[in-house]
Structures are given as C-alpha cells and as structure tokens.
Scaffold this motif. Sequence first.
Motif, mmCIF file in Angstrom:
data_model
loop_
_atom_site.group_PDB
_atom_site.id
_atom_site.type_symbol
_atom_site.label_atom_id
_atom_site.label_comp_id
_atom_site.label_asym_id
_atom_site.label_seq_id
_atom_site.Cartn_x
_atom_site.Cartn_y
_atom_site.Cartn_z
ATOM 1 N N ARG A 191 0.858 -1.194 0.000
ATOM 2 C CA ARG A 191 0.000 0.000 0.000
ATOM 3 C C ARG A 191 0.888 1.236 0.000
ATOM 4 N N VAL A 192 0.326 2.356 -0.424
ATOM 5 C CA VAL A 192 1.070 3.621 -0.428
ATOM 6 C C VAL A 192 0.297 4.635 0.407
ATOM 7 N N PHE A 193 0.824 4.907 1.599
ATOM 8 C CA PHE A 193 0.248 5.943 2.463
ATOM 9 C C PHE A 193 1.032 7.239 2.264
ATOM 10 N N CYS A 194 0.333 8.356 2.336
ATOM 11 C CA CYS A 194 0.985 9.653 2.158
ATOM 12 C C CYS A 194 0.573 10.569 3.308
ATOM 13 N N VAL A 195 1.542 11.342 3.814
ATOM 14 C CA VAL A 195 1.276 12.314 4.872
ATOM 15 C C VAL A 195 0.981 13.659 4.218
ATOM 16 N N ALA A 247 9.987 2.716 3.412
ATOM 17 C CA ALA A 247 9.515 1.373 3.035
ATOM 18 C C ALA A 247 9.476 0.498 4.284
ATOM 19 N N ILE A 248 8.280 0.030 4.618
ATOM 20 C CA ILE A 248 8.099 -0.771 5.833
ATOM 21 C C ILE A 248 8.509 -2.229 5.565
ATOM 22 N N GLY A 249 9.370 -2.747 6.424
ATOM 23 C CA GLY A 249 9.838 -4.134 6.273
ATOM 24 C C GLY A 249 9.212 -5.088 7.265
ATOM 25 N N THR A 250 8.755 -4.552 8.399
ATOM 26 C CA THR A 250 8.148 -5.369 9.458
ATOM 27 C C THR A 250 6.874 -4.679 9.906
ATOM 28 N N GLY A 251 5.786 -5.415 9.930
ATOM 29 C CA GLY A 251 4.498 -4.814 10.243
ATOM 30 C C GLY A 251 4.269 -4.657 11.733
ATOM 31 N N GLY A 252 3.104 -4.081 12.050
ATOM 32 C CA GLY A 252 2.744 -3.945 13.460
ATOM 33 C C GLY A 252 1.592 -2.988 13.668
ATOM 34 N N ASP A 275 10.318 2.261 19.066
ATOM 35 C CA ASP A 275 10.584 1.032 18.301
ATOM 36 C C ASP A 275 10.376 1.219 16.804
ATOM 37 N N ALA A 276 9.843 2.377 16.408
ATOM 38 C CA ALA A 276 9.307 2.530 15.058
ATOM 39 C C ALA A 276 10.356 2.319 13.958
ATOM 40 N N LEU A 277 11.564 2.819 14.162
ATOM 41 C CA LEU A 277 12.555 2.748 13.083
ATOM 42 C C LEU A 277 12.993 1.309 12.806
ATOM 43 N N GLN A 278 12.783 0.421 13.788
ATOM 44 C CA GLN A 278 13.103 -0.998 13.559
ATOM 45 C C GLN A 278 12.173 -1.625 12.524
ATOM 46 N N HIS A 279 11.057 -0.963 12.225
ATOM 47 C CA HIS A 279 10.096 -1.491 11.247
ATOM 48 C C HIS A 279 10.406 -1.034 9.825
ATOM 49 N N VAL A 280 11.431 -0.188 9.677
ATOM 50 C CA VAL A 280 11.768 0.377 8.365
ATOM 51 C C VAL A 280 12.753 -0.531 7.643
ATOM 52 N N PHE A 281 12.394 -0.942 6.421
ATOM 53 C CA PHE A 281 13.371 -1.661 5.587
ATOM 54 C C PHE A 281 14.362 -0.691 4.963
ATOM 55 N N GLY A 282 13.855 0.407 4.422
ATOM 56 C CA GLY A 282 14.756 1.327 3.733
ATOM 57 C C GLY A 282 14.050 2.584 3.293
ATOM 58 N N VAL A 300 -4.134 1.990 11.348
ATOM 59 C CA VAL A 300 -4.219 0.740 10.584
ATOM 60 C C VAL A 300 -3.032 -0.132 10.985
ATOM 61 N N ARG A 301 -3.161 -1.439 10.798
ATOM 62 C CA ARG A 301 -2.022 -2.322 10.992
ATOM 63 C C ARG A 301 -1.072 -2.155 9.807
ATOM 64 N N LEU A 302 0.155 -1.745 10.076
ATOM 65 C CA LEU A 302 1.143 -1.653 9.008
ATOM 66 C C LEU A 302 1.640 -3.049 8.659
ATOM 67 N N GLU A 303 1.936 -3.245 7.372
ATOM 68 C CA GLU A 303 2.376 -4.554 6.887
ATOM 69 C C GLU A 303 3.651 -4.390 6.064
ATOM 70 N N PRO A 304 4.469 -5.452 5.965
ATOM 71 C CA PRO A 304 5.633 -5.387 5.080
ATOM 72 C C PRO A 304 5.181 -5.036 3.660
ATOM 73 N N GLY A 305 5.916 -4.149 3.025
ATOM 74 C CA GLY A 305 5.545 -3.715 1.677
ATOM 75 C C GLY A 305 4.831 -2.385 1.645
ATOM 76 N N ASP A 306 4.376 -1.933 2.810
ATOM 77 C CA ASP A 306 3.748 -0.608 2.842
ATOM 78 C C ASP A 306 4.794 0.482 2.634
ATOM 79 N N LEU A 307 4.400 1.511 1.903
ATOM 80 C CA LEU A 307 5.236 2.698 1.724
ATOM 81 C C LEU A 307 4.570 3.870 2.426
#
Length: 227
Positions: A26-30, A84-89, A96-103, A187-194
């Motif tokens: 998914r693509v979320f935008c602020v 780019a989210i690598g780990t959901g939650g 803890d948030a930056l640990q969920h970032v893939f790149g 929302v629950r963030l999932e791997p693959g979310d931007l």
Amino acid sequence: MTEFVFSPPAPVTIPVDDGRVFPVRRVFCVGRNYAEHAREMGNDERDPPFFFCKPADAVVTGGAAVPYPPQTQDLHHEIELVVAIGTGGTDIAEADALQHVFGYAAGLDMTRRDLQAVAKKAGRPWDMAKGFDRSAPIGTLVPADRIGHPGTGAITLSVNGVERQRGDLGDQLWGVAETIAYLSGLVRLEPGDLIMTGTPAGVGAVERGDQLVGTIEGVGTVGTTIS
Ligand code: MN
C-alpha cells in the motif's frame, strides 16, 4: 486448485540498490508535513498528521515517464522522502518505530492541484487529485541497515535543471518514527507498505516535456519526464 477469473496482476515492485526488488503493498501519504509548505498552503503548524493513499499500481520506477494526466490544468510536483516498511505492526511505539523500516527512497507525490482545491472546498476526498495513474514515481530503495535513518539532510527538486523545491528532512513536523507510530494506531502496518512523508515548500506546476530530478541527501534520487 483455485481458478482465477483472470490472471492476477504481477506484484508492483521497487528496485533495491542491492539487486533485489521490494514488493509494494500500500502507499500511504502524509499531508502537509513541513512548516513552510503548510504555510504556503495556508495552514497552521503541527496539526496532528493526516493521511491519504495512492493505489500501489500508481508507483512508477526506473525513471519512466509520467503521462500528463487527464482532467487537470495544474499538475504539481511534490518531492518526498519515501519510507519502506519491512516489518508490520499495530500501535508501534515511537521508540521502536525505526526498527520497522526496511529502507528509504526519494519519491514524487504528483498532484492534480486544481482537483485537490475543488475537493478541499467541497469537503470531498482527495483520491482523484492524488491517486491517479502513474502518480508516484519512486527512485531506488536503499536499505536502512546500510545508510541508517536520515533525520536531517537536504531534500530538493529541480525542473529542467532549475531548482524549485528545497527543504531539510529535519524540518518535518512529524518525523519518520512519530509518523509510523501514529499511522500504526490507525491501521495495521504490513511489510511492503510505503509512507510518502510530505513535501517541503516550493511546489509548482509542470508541463509536458519537463524533466524532474529530486534528490535527498544520504538517500538518493528520483527522476521522471512528463510526457
Ligand atoms: Mn505530498
């Protein structure tokens, strides 16, 4: 065996600079996340963040062109840091948030500004202003385990070699960790979310033939041509 009515589309992917590809979910935008841009759009600073979405298949990679979309006379560029989210939650703590970032990557939130103005005035959704076909050019992803988490650094956009936008990641009203924490409460963030994290001041119109180059210090570039 499941029989599909038609063949499911291939996953949308973004190239990673190590040769892999990142599948987009998914693509979320602020909305308005830099003080100076919030002011140029006529808003107070540090309101709570708000979000809109683009379809995953709006993503454009590899410097491919963006066709000038229909139903607008005012197509605008918005250079943005893409997370780019690598780990959901769910309900991710800011600590803890930056640990969920893939790149990270540089991206463009292309906007039909005239349609957005009409939607704002009427209290209507922004989907057709923001989520049109090929509205999200995104550059190569770089893994956070190599570049870290850029909290500061120049974010710029030029059109035909002339600088239009300039800001600093440190001037975001809501930083990446705060944004992930807040969004994961909705929302629950999932791997693959931007997450496209908003644009600095200097947004403006582009025309057919314009060449756009966005650069984020420590992250990379994104480029496209309006065709
Ligand atoms: Mn934007």
